[in-house]
Motif scaffolding. Structure first.
Motif, PDB file in Angstrom:
ATOM      1  N   GLU A 275      32.978  36.501  48.490  1.00 56.08           N
ATOM      2  CA  GLU A 275      32.725  38.026  47.262  1.00 56.08           C
ATOM      3  C   GLU A 275      33.740  38.942  48.057  1.00 56.08           C
ATOM      4  OE1 GLU A 275      30.657  37.051  43.406  1.00 56.08           O
ATOM      5  OE2 GLU A 275      30.480  39.168  44.347  1.00 56.08           O
TER       6      GLU A 275
ATOM      7  N   VAL B 201      41.603  42.170  53.259  1.00 54.75           N
ATOM      8  CA  VAL B 201      39.738  42.839  52.940  1.00 54.75           C
ATOM      9  C   VAL B 201      38.402  42.513  53.436  1.00 54.75           C
ATOM     10  CG1 VAL B 201      40.660  41.928  50.545  1.00 54.75           C
ATOM     11  CG2 VAL B 201      39.927  40.072  51.511  1.00 54.75           C
TER      12      VAL B 201
ATOM     13  N   ASP C 131      35.639  42.590  47.597  1.00 55.89           N
ATOM     14  CA  ASP C 131      36.971  43.641  46.514  1.00 55.89           C
ATOM     15  C   ASP C 131      38.121  44.009  47.197  1.00 55.89           C
ATOM     16  OD1 ASP C 131      34.560  45.185  45.641  1.00 55.89           O
ATOM     17  OD2 ASP C 131      34.112  45.907  47.107  1.00 55.89           O
ATOM     18  N   ASP C 132      39.112  43.275  45.920  1.00 56.50           N
ATOM     19  CA  ASP C 132      40.284  43.137  45.689  1.00 56.50           C
ATOM     20  C   ASP C 132      41.449  43.485  44.332  1.00 56.50           C
ATOM     21  OD1 ASP C 132      42.557  43.368  47.713  1.00 56.50           O
ATOM     22  OD2 ASP C 132      42.858  41.487  46.452  1.00 56.50           O
ATOM     23  N   SER C 133      41.486  44.286  43.769  1.00 62.03           N
ATOM     24  CA  SER C 133      41.774  44.700  42.519  1.00 62.03           C
ATOM     25  C   SER C 133      43.422  43.459  42.441  1.00 62.03           C
ATOM     26  CB  SER C 133      42.802  45.836  42.134  1.00 62.03           C
ATOM     27  OG  SER C 133      43.884  46.051  43.161  1.00 62.03           O
ATOM     28  N   THR C 134      43.924  43.106  43.339  1.00 58.68           N
ATOM     29  CA  THR C 134      45.630  42.294  43.834  1.00 58.68           C
ATOM     30  C   THR C 134      44.814  40.440  42.847  1.00 58.68           C
ATOM     31  OG1 THR C 134      45.935  43.263  45.167  1.00 58.68           O
ATOM     32  CG2 THR C 134      47.265  41.611  44.251  1.00 58.68           C
TER      33      THR C 134
ATOM     34  N   ALA D  85      41.389  40.044  41.944  1.00 53.37           N
ATOM     35  CA  ALA D  85      40.514  40.680  40.931  1.00 53.37           C
ATOM     36  C   ALA D  85      41.809  39.330  39.490  1.00 53.37           C
ATOM     37  CB  ALA D  85      39.387  41.464  40.860  1.00 53.37           C
ATOM     38  N   ALA D  86      42.829  40.243  39.478  1.00 53.80           N
ATOM     39  CA  ALA D  86      43.269  40.173  38.404  1.00 53.80           C
ATOM     40  C   ALA D  86      44.353  38.411  38.582  1.00 53.80           C
ATOM     41  CB  ALA D  86      44.947  41.125  38.445  1.00 53.80           C
TER      42      ALA D  86
ATOM     43  N   GLY E 265      32.975  42.841  38.410  1.00 58.44           N
ATOM     44  CA  GLY E 265      33.423  43.978  38.982  1.00 58.44           C
ATOM     45  C   GLY E 265      34.888  43.230  39.126  1.00 58.44           C
ATOM     46  N   GLY E 266      35.759  44.330  39.848  1.00 60.27           N
ATOM     47  CA  GLY E 266      36.864  44.616  40.240  1.00 60.27           C
ATOM     48  C   GLY E 266      36.827  42.961  41.717  1.00 60.27           C
ATOM     49  N   ARG E 267      36.108  42.561  41.821  1.00 58.16           N
ATOM     50  CA  ARG E 267      36.282  41.597  43.041  1.00 58.16           C
ATOM     51  C   ARG E 267      36.543  40.589  42.804  1.00 58.16           C
ATOM     52  NH1 ARG E 267      30.890  43.823  43.710  1.00 58.16           N
ATOM     53  NH2 ARG E 267      29.944  42.107  42.609  1.00 58.16           N
ATOM     54  N   ALA E 268      37.214  39.825  43.560  1.00 53.28           N
ATOM     55  CA  ALA E 268      37.323  38.586  43.513  1.00 53.28           C
ATOM     56  C   ALA E 268      36.454  37.800  44.266  1.00 53.28           C
ATOM     57  CB  ALA E 268      38.501  38.553  43.877  1.00 53.28           C
TER      58      ALA E 268
END
Lengths: 266, 303
Positions: free
Chosen positions: A24, A8, A26-29, A31-32, A58-61
């Motif tokens: 920060e 990432v 972007d990573d949906s995995t 972020a969940a 948002g969809g970030r972690a």
């Protein structure tokens, strides 16, 4: 969840203190990820370390890292656009109760507690005790305020040297909170001695409590055994454990394993 | 008809035929006890060296997908003296101590360290694929293998196994040298030397670059090696490599293994279930096939 790590890109870096960065990405995995779950984070060419997953919009972690050793310094030094590998999320997560919750955290141990706040039931009444040694080392106060604003809450910031907020240890503040009111659950993450005291206080008060434990981790998936704590594997059985189980563990708050597996004491 | 899961690996008697492979779940006696209670017939420790080793920086153990793993941990271990102290009070868990080193004297001195400890045997690591001067570099030299096995045997009062892997020389020469030097059994195989590259980072996934491949992808290689050793030598074998289900375990026994080691399987199953599940599956298979003992099945596929 043992698929191979993926790369990432860091999207932004925030200074928390002179030695702590929040990165920060972007990573949906990630972020969940649930509160308390962690990722194995690879800084190519430097190292790989377990990191609790921090909240982001948002969809970030995000990861919040204090530079300390080689790998954490490598992660701390990453800038926007630079790459890191992530795998996971691994481990279990906090059992988030309703009602009045007491959260006690120190340093980067506040990370899973921030995530816990973001996932708590909307009507949960949260008291957050944040510990730091000195004023310049206090961080996440604004983040916590923003996350807690929509709900009934109370924030107690403590510094060991009294330079900011309530003077003294977070555990003293936690003891006062516990003696002052009826809580439905206590959650802790931070230095192990602090967690030990908080678990003991909660148990004495008869309140459900959990802590997220940290150990040296190499695989994150229950293979290498580096993270053993008594009969427990912190990566696979934890990182979150209930107070009773922790206080019955001969290692918790007492000793840990070094990189070689030798026993060292807190 | 009562079938028994008891396994006999030369002089080593095991209540159950599944054994924790070396390098997995480390060096904690508490964890060993938990795995033994959950079905493991014996526990092979992480490889122990004379002096403590921190191992390599991360990444050291990485999942590859498809049940495959690559690792180069760098033989991190607390050293023989510290490990002997850790297991000194153990009375119940059959621990096989894995030893690694480069000179015969290191092995005999380590065995002396474990005097008075309750241990079931030693396993000499002749096949670690990712550390200089030890492991495969010893295994690739049959003359050195012979001296290392002899040194260990002469100091030890419990069975000694030699763990072989696929190196530069013919591994069957290593087996032969170990047997001639008096090894009580052979463990086959170790991880297979491999390289995994991350195409986004454009570098190896492990800090060490080269590592050892384990898990499902090497299962059939292990079956082949176990079968070769079983057909060419009269020596008990602990099969190791790619066993994650009872079917894999039975296949290794049918290839010639008297007992079976599990390692990477712990990465995709619960430590409290993996051994029991494999043991139960073997027992049901034996029942269905009318087999009374594990021993009856050893090498049956190639008899």
């Amino acid at each position: 969840m043992h698929e191979t790590s993926h790369i990432v890109q860091v999207t932004s870096v925030r200074d928390e203190t002179a030695t702590v960065h929040t990165l920060e990405f972007d990573d949906s995995t990630m972020a969940a990820a649930l509160p308390g779950q962690f990722a194995m984070v690879w800084v190519p060419g430097i190292g790989e370390i377990p990191m609790s997953v921090m909240v982001a919009d948002g969809g970030r972690a995000a990861f919040t890292v204090r530079r300390h050793g080689e790998a954490t310094t490598g992660l701390y030094n990453l800038g926007p656009g630079e790459m890191m590998g992530v795998r996971g999320p691994y481990g279990n997560s906090f059992d988030i109760r309703a009602g009045r919750l007491l959260l006690v955290g120190g340093g980067t141990g506040l990370v899973p507690l921030m995530r816990l706040i973001s996932r708590a039931p909307p009507d949960a009444d949260i008291t957050l005790v944040m510990g730091a040694r000195t004023r310049p080392e206090v961080f996440f106060a604004d983040t916590a305020r923003a996350l807690l604003r929509p709900r009934p809450h109370c924030i107690v910031v403590c510094t060991d040297d009294g330079s900011y907020g309530r003077p003294g240890l977070a555990t003293d503040a936690a003891a006062d909170e516990l003696s002052g009111g009826a809580f439905d659950a206590v959650y802790a993450c931070g230095p192990e001695i602090m967690m030990y005291k908080v678990m003991r206080l909660a148990q004495d008060a008869g309140v459900f409590a959990q802590a997220s434990v940290e150990r040296i981790m190499k695989c994150g998936t229950g293979i290498c055994g580096s993270c053993c704590m008594g009969r427990e594997l912190v990566c696979g059985d934890g990182t979150v454990f209930e107070a009773g189980r922790l206080l019955a563990n001969p290692d918790f708050g007492v000793r840990y394993r070094t990189k070689s597996g030798e026993v060292a004491y807190y | 008809m009562e079938s028994s899961l008891e396994a006999q690996v030369g002089p080593l008697r095991l209540e159950r035929p599944t054994v924790l492979a070396s390098g997995i779940l480390g060096i904690s006696v508490e964890i060993f006890g938990r795995l033994h209670g959950a079905g493991a017939g014996a526990i092979v420790s992480k490889s122990i060296s004379v002096e403590p080793r921190d191992g390599y920086p991360g990444p050291t153990v990485v999942p590859l997908g498809g049940g495959g793993w690559i690792n180069a941990v760098g033989l991190s271990n607390p050293g023989a003296a510290a490990f002997a102290g850790m297991i000194r009070d153990n009375r119940t868990v059959p621990i096989i101590v894995s030893l690694v080193g480069s000179a015969p004297e290191e092995f005999s001195s380590m065995v002396e360290r474990f005097e008075g400890c309750h241990i079931a045997g030693y396993e000499i690591n002749l096949s670690c694929p990712h550390v200089d001067d030890v492991g495969l570099e010893v295994g690739d030299d049959p003359e050195l293998v012979s001296r290392v096995v002899r040194a260990t045997k002469s100091a030890a009062s419990v069975p000694v196994f030699a763990k072989v892997g696929l190196g530069r020389s013919d591994y069957l020469d290593t087996v032969s040298a170990a047997i001639d030097a008096g090894a009580d059994g052979i463990t086959a195989i170790n991880t297979v030397q491999a390289l995994a590259i991350d195409i986004e980072a454009q570098r190896p996934k492990l800090s060490n670059g080269i590592g050892g491949l384990s898990g499902i992808p090497i299962g059939t290689i292990a079956q082949r090696c176990v079968a070769q050793i079983h057909s060419q030598f009269d020596i008990p074998i602990m099969g190791c490599g790619g066993v994650s289900t009872w079917e894999d375990a039975v296949a290794l026994v049918l290839a010639g293994a008297s007992a079976v080691q599990l390692g990477s399987a712990l990465g995709y199953g619960s430590p409290d279930r993996v051994f029991a599940d494999v043991n139960d599956g073997i027992a049901r298979y034996m029942e269905r096939k009318g087999v009374r003992s594990v021993r009856e099945m050893v090498g049956r596929a190639l008899a």
